[in-house]
Design an enzyme around this catalytic site. Structure first.
Site, PDB file in Angstrom:
ATOM      1  N   GLY A  75      83.137  59.039 -35.141  1.00 33.44           N
ATOM      2  CA  GLY A  75      83.051  59.114 -33.793  1.00 33.44           C
ATOM      3  C   GLY A  75      83.102  57.757 -33.931  1.00 33.44           C
ATOM      4  O   GLY A  75      82.666  56.833 -32.728  1.00 33.44           O
ATOM      5  N   THR A  76      81.406  57.127 -34.577  1.00 32.20           N
ATOM      6  CA  THR A  76      80.500  56.340 -34.177  1.00 32.20           C
ATOM      7  C   THR A  76      81.654  54.589 -34.098  1.00 32.20           C
ATOM      8  O   THR A  76      82.607  54.406 -34.708  1.00 32.20           O
ATOM      9  CB  THR A  76      79.622  55.991 -35.688  1.00 32.20           C
ATOM     10  OG1 THR A  76      79.050  57.496 -35.831  1.00 32.20           O
ATOM     11  CG2 THR A  76      78.894  54.730 -35.806  1.00 32.20           C
ATOM     12  N   THR A  77      80.881  53.918 -33.480  1.00 23.82           N
ATOM     13  CA  THR A  77      81.498  53.029 -33.256  1.00 23.82           C
ATOM     14  C   THR A  77      80.719  51.191 -33.663  1.00 23.82           C
ATOM     15  O   THR A  77      79.895  51.901 -33.946  1.00 23.82           O
ATOM     16  CB  THR A  77      82.439  52.655 -32.202  1.00 23.82           C
ATOM     17  OG1 THR A  77      81.103  51.948 -30.765  1.00 23.82           O
ATOM     18  CG2 THR A  77      82.974  53.190 -31.194  1.00 23.82           C
ATOM     19  N   ASN A 102      87.552  55.537 -29.706  1.00 20.70           N
ATOM     20  CA  ASN A 102      87.619  57.197 -28.257  1.00 20.70           C
ATOM     21  C   ASN A 102      88.553  58.491 -28.037  1.00 20.70           C
ATOM     22  O   ASN A 102      89.980  59.145 -28.840  1.00 20.70           O
ATOM     23  CB  ASN A 102      88.019  56.142 -27.212  1.00 20.70           C
ATOM     24  CG  ASN A 102      87.635  56.935 -25.573  1.00 20.70           C
ATOM     25  OD1 ASN A 102      88.178  57.726 -25.250  1.00 20.70           O
ATOM     26  ND2 ASN A 102      87.747  55.890 -24.498  1.00 20.70           N
ATOM     27  N   PHE A 103      87.918  59.265 -28.414  1.00 26.56           N
ATOM     28  CA  PHE A 103      88.193  60.568 -27.918  1.00 26.56           C
ATOM     29  C   PHE A 103      88.282  61.602 -27.043  1.00 26.56           C
ATOM     30  O   PHE A 103      89.599  62.896 -27.388  1.00 26.56           O
ATOM     31  CB  PHE A 103      87.548  61.782 -29.275  1.00 26.56           C
ATOM     32  CG  PHE A 103      87.699  61.456 -30.622  1.00 26.56           C
ATOM     33  CD1 PHE A 103      88.404  61.734 -31.492  1.00 26.56           C
ATOM     34  CD2 PHE A 103      85.681  60.847 -31.598  1.00 26.56           C
ATOM     35  CE1 PHE A 103      88.094  61.722 -33.334  1.00 26.56           C
ATOM     36  CE2 PHE A 103      85.959  60.038 -32.800  1.00 26.56           C
ATOM     37  CZ  PHE A 103      87.163  61.938 -33.637  1.00 26.56           C
ATOM     38  N   HIS A 135      79.182  50.389 -19.585  1.00 23.07           N
ATOM     39  CA  HIS A 135      78.925  51.735 -20.565  1.00 23.07           C
ATOM     40  C   HIS A 135      76.822  51.878 -19.531  1.00 23.07           C
ATOM     41  O   HIS A 135      76.594  51.035 -19.764  1.00 23.07           O
ATOM     42  CB  HIS A 135      79.227  51.859 -21.898  1.00 23.07           C
ATOM     43  CG  HIS A 135      80.222  51.786 -22.323  1.00 23.07           C
ATOM     44  ND1 HIS A 135      81.355  51.443 -22.483  1.00 23.07           N
ATOM     45  CD2 HIS A 135      80.502  53.256 -23.049  1.00 23.07           C
ATOM     46  CE1 HIS A 135      82.642  51.757 -22.925  1.00 23.07           C
ATOM     47  NE2 HIS A 135      81.610  53.089 -22.873  1.00 23.07           N
ATOM     48  N   HIS A 136      76.483  53.261 -20.313  1.00 22.98           N
ATOM     49  CA  HIS A 136      74.943  53.016 -20.085  1.00 22.98           C
ATOM     50  C   HIS A 136      74.579  52.464 -21.323  1.00 22.98           C
ATOM     51  O   HIS A 136      74.576  51.589 -22.222  1.00 22.98           O
ATOM     52  CB  HIS A 136      74.833  54.321 -20.328  1.00 22.98           C
ATOM     53  CG  HIS A 136      75.610  55.408 -21.655  1.00 22.98           C
ATOM     54  ND1 HIS A 136      74.471  54.627 -23.457  1.00 22.98           N
ATOM     55  CD2 HIS A 136      76.449  55.425 -22.509  1.00 22.98           C
ATOM     56  CE1 HIS A 136      75.601  54.836 -24.373  1.00 22.98           C
ATOM     57  NE2 HIS A 136      76.331  55.895 -23.927  1.00 22.98           N
ATOM     58  N   LYS A 139      73.955  51.892 -25.032  1.00 27.59           N
ATOM     59  CA  LYS A 139      75.087  51.991 -25.854  1.00 27.59           C
ATOM     60  C   LYS A 139      74.471  50.452 -26.425  1.00 27.59           C
ATOM     61  O   LYS A 139      73.937  49.413 -26.051  1.00 27.59           O
ATOM     62  CB  LYS A 139      76.232  51.492 -25.250  1.00 27.59           C
ATOM     63  CG  LYS A 139      77.288  51.406 -25.968  1.00 27.59           C
ATOM     64  CD  LYS A 139      78.353  51.641 -25.451  1.00 27.59           C
ATOM     65  CE  LYS A 139      80.227  51.501 -26.638  1.00 27.59           C
ATOM     66  NZ  LYS A 139      79.719  52.301 -27.521  1.00 27.59           N
ATOM     67  N   GLY A 145      83.782  49.728 -28.455  1.00 28.68           N
ATOM     68  CA  GLY A 145      85.137  50.025 -29.764  1.00 28.68           C
ATOM     69  C   GLY A 145      86.282  50.064 -29.632  1.00 28.68           C
ATOM     70  O   GLY A 145      87.186  49.913 -28.846  1.00 28.68           O
ATOM     71  N   THR A 146      85.763  51.085 -27.963  1.00 24.78           N
ATOM     72  CA  THR A 146      87.358  51.057 -27.408  1.00 24.78           C
ATOM     73  C   THR A 146      87.989  50.422 -26.144  1.00 24.78           C
ATOM     74  O   THR A 146      88.948  49.757 -26.560  1.00 24.78           O
ATOM     75  CB  THR A 146      86.973  52.427 -25.872  1.00 24.78           C
ATOM     76  OG1 THR A 146      86.517  53.626 -26.306  1.00 24.78           O
ATOM     77  CG2 THR A 146      88.192  52.332 -24.648  1.00 24.78           C
TER      78      THR A 146
HETATM   79  N1  LIG Z   1      85.088  58.029 -30.973  1.00 25.94           N
HETATM   80  C1  LIG Z   1      84.625  57.965 -29.489  1.00 25.94           C
HETATM   81  O1  LIG Z   1      85.240  58.705 -28.812  1.00 25.94           O
HETATM   82  C2  LIG Z   1      82.884  57.932 -29.097  1.00 25.94           C
HETATM   83  C3  LIG Z   1      82.641  58.089 -28.044  1.00 25.94           C
HETATM   84  C4  LIG Z   1      81.323  58.501 -27.659  1.00 25.94           C
HETATM   85  C5  LIG Z   1      80.507  57.477 -28.314  1.00 25.94           C
HETATM   86  N2  LIG Z   1      80.955  56.731 -29.752  1.00 25.94           N
HETATM   87  C6  LIG Z   1      79.644  56.493 -30.674  1.00 25.94           C
HETATM   88  O2  LIG Z   1      79.225  57.382 -31.514  1.00 25.94           O
HETATM   89  C7  LIG Z   1      77.999  56.436 -31.744  1.00 25.94           C
HETATM   90  C8  LIG Z   1      76.865  57.780 -31.634  1.00 25.94           C
HETATM   91  O3  LIG Z   1      76.466  57.926 -29.978  1.00 25.94           O
HETATM   92  P1  LIG Z   1      75.513  58.503 -29.281  1.00 25.94           P
HETATM   93  O4  LIG Z   1      75.747  58.976 -27.173  1.00 25.94           O
HETATM   94  O5  LIG Z   1      75.758  60.196 -29.778  1.00 25.94           O
HETATM   95  O6  LIG Z   1      74.448  58.118 -29.788  1.00 25.94           O
HETATM   96  P2  LIG Z   1      73.272  58.519 -29.877  1.00 25.94           P
HETATM   97  O7  LIG Z   1      72.122  57.241 -30.307  1.00 25.94           O
HETATM   98  O8  LIG Z   1      72.536  59.446 -28.894  1.00 25.94           O
HETATM   99  O9  LIG Z   1      72.928  59.763 -31.098  1.00 25.94           O
HETATM  100  C9  LIG Z   1      73.567  59.110 -32.685  1.00 25.94           C
HETATM  101  C10 LIG Z   1      72.076  60.174 -32.876  1.00 25.94           C
HETATM  102  O10 LIG Z   1      72.308  59.414 -34.991  1.00 25.94           O
HETATM  103  C11 LIG Z   1      71.113  60.183 -35.506  1.00 25.94           C
HETATM  104  N3  LIG Z   1      71.025  59.166 -36.791  1.00 25.94           N
HETATM  105  C12 LIG Z   1      71.255  57.826 -36.424  1.00 25.94           C
HETATM  106  N4  LIG Z   1      70.563  56.913 -38.001  1.00 25.94           N
HETATM  107  C13 LIG Z   1      70.716  58.117 -38.368  1.00 25.94           C
HETATM  108  C14 LIG Z   1      71.431  58.175 -39.746  1.00 25.94           C
HETATM  109  N5  LIG Z   1      71.003  57.605 -40.685  1.00 25.94           N
HETATM  110  N6  LIG Z   1      71.338  59.460 -40.279  1.00 25.94           N
HETATM  111  C15 LIG Z   1      72.022  60.782 -39.596  1.00 25.94           C
HETATM  112  N7  LIG Z   1      71.327  60.555 -38.021  1.00 25.94           N
HETATM  113  C16 LIG Z   1      71.749  59.773 -37.603  1.00 25.94           C
HETATM  114  C17 LIG Z   1      70.091  59.549 -34.466  1.00 25.94           C
HETATM  115  O11 LIG Z   1      69.218  60.871 -35.162  1.00 25.94           O
HETATM  116  C18 LIG Z   1      70.994  60.853 -32.724  1.00 25.94           C
HETATM  117  O12 LIG Z   1      70.468  62.088 -33.165  1.00 25.94           O
HETATM  118  C19 LIG Z   1      78.318  54.916 -30.723  1.00 25.94           C
HETATM  119  O13 LIG Z   1      78.422  54.310 -31.996  1.00 25.94           O
HETATM  120  C20 LIG Z   1      78.643  55.239 -30.014  1.00 25.94           C
HETATM  121  O14 LIG Z   1      78.952  54.624 -29.688  1.00 25.94           O
HETATM  122  C21 LIG Z   1      81.850  57.149 -29.903  1.00 25.94           C
END
Ligand SMILES: NC(=O)c1ccc[n+]([C@@H]2O[C@H](COP(=O)([O-])OP(=O)(O)OC[C@H]3O[C@@H](n4cnc5c(N)ncnc54)[C@H](O)[C@@H]3O)[C@@H](O)[C@H]2O)c1
Length: 239
Positions: A75-77, A102-103, A135-136, A139, A145-146
């Site tokens: 999911g990471t962007t 985006n899921f 977004h919040h 971010k 990414g979306t």
């Molecule tokens: N694809 C989707 O639908 C979608 C939806 C929401 C968010 N996102 C993306 O997902 C990512 C995370 O979003 P979030 O809102 O949960 O962020 P967040 O900051 O709340 O959480 C990120 C988590 O990753 C952990 N982390 C950081 N570096 C790490 C590492 N090296 N190894 C392991 N864990 C690590 C942090 O401790 C934290 O718990 C962002 O890139 C966001 O843009 C994607």
């Protein structure tokens, strides 16, 4: 299913709730405080991993999942310049990789709607196009990414548009994306087509992270015991 959560932030916590409600078990939780627990042996205790961390750690986390032989839902962007490399690695290591920017199920319908509208507008030079995403404030990446996925859907269908830029633009070969960071907004994306005589706008507004987390759990269920590169379009049967 037994699930490994890599990243236990806002999304990881929301995914945990939904996964447990759907009868799954969380067997591993990794965040910034326990990276030493992210090992092949620990990953192999899970049937599938769901990864929502940070752009800098995403690609190496996927590699480890391929090496462990478990599917990874990504999911990471903000790391997409490495997507071809990760796809290649997935093939080489016979892994399973499901990524989307985006899921949310609704957003994936919106992706298709966006492409259809762009196709209808392909030769309508009387309209200017602009995208806005909100977004919040926590971010990290901009545009989202979306928004990039939406922009790619427009560039693919409107030949006059050659690239996107992350600001307002009057260049006819550019698509402007305006990024706003405010409050706790989970994610709002709108695309507008403006002419001298009318204005068309389509908007997708996420009300919470629940839809995103639900889609990620469905993707994990879909990835179970599959191989290769998987997508939302495959899962939702969107052509
Ligand atoms: N694809 C989707 O639908 C979608 C939806 C929401 C968010 N996102 C993306 O997902 C990512 C995370 O979003 P979030 O809102 O949960 O962020 P967040 O900051 O709340 O959480 C990120 C988590 O990753 C952990 N982390 C950081 N570096 C790490 C590492 N090296 N190894 C392991 N864990 C690590 C942090 O401790 C934290 O718990 C962002 O890139 C966001 O843009 C994607």
């Amino acid at each position: 299913m037994k699930i490994a959560l890599i990243g236990y932030g806002k999304m990881g916590k929301e995914i945990e709730k939904i996964a447990i409600d759907r009868g799954h078990e969380i067997v591993l939780k990794i965040d910034i405080t326990n990276p030493e627990d992210l090992t092949i042996a620990n990953l192999q205790k899970a049937d599938v991993a769901i990864e929502f961390t940070m752009p800098s750690s995403a690609a190496s986390n996927y590699k480890l999942c391929f090496e462990a032989g478990i599917p990874v839902v990504s999911g990471t962007t903000g790391w997409l310049e490495r997507l071809p490399e990760v796809h290649q690695l997935c093939k080489t290591l016979n892994g399973t990789f499901f990524h989307t920017t985006n899921f949310s199920l609704g957003m994936n319908i919106f992706f298709a709607l966006n492409q259809k509208l762009a196709e209808l507008m392909a030769n309508r030079s009387e309209y200017t196009i602009e995208m806005k995403e909100i977004h919040h404030t926590q971010k990290l990446d901009a545009p989202s990414g979306t928004a990039i996925t939406l922009a790619e859907g427009i560039l693919k269908n409107i030949p006059q548009k050659k690239s996107w830029v992350n600001h307002s633009t009057s260049q006819t070969d550019e698509l402007g994306i305006i990024s706003v960071r405010e409050g706790q907004v989970p994610g709002t994306h709108s695309i507008n087509y403006d002419s001298e005589v009318d204005y068309i706008e389509i908007t997708h507004c996420a009300k919470s992270r629940k839809g995103l987390a639900f889609g990620a759990v469905l993707a994990a269920e879909y990835s179970f015991e599959k191989k290769g590169i998987l997508s939302m379009n495959d899962m939702l049967n969107i052509k």
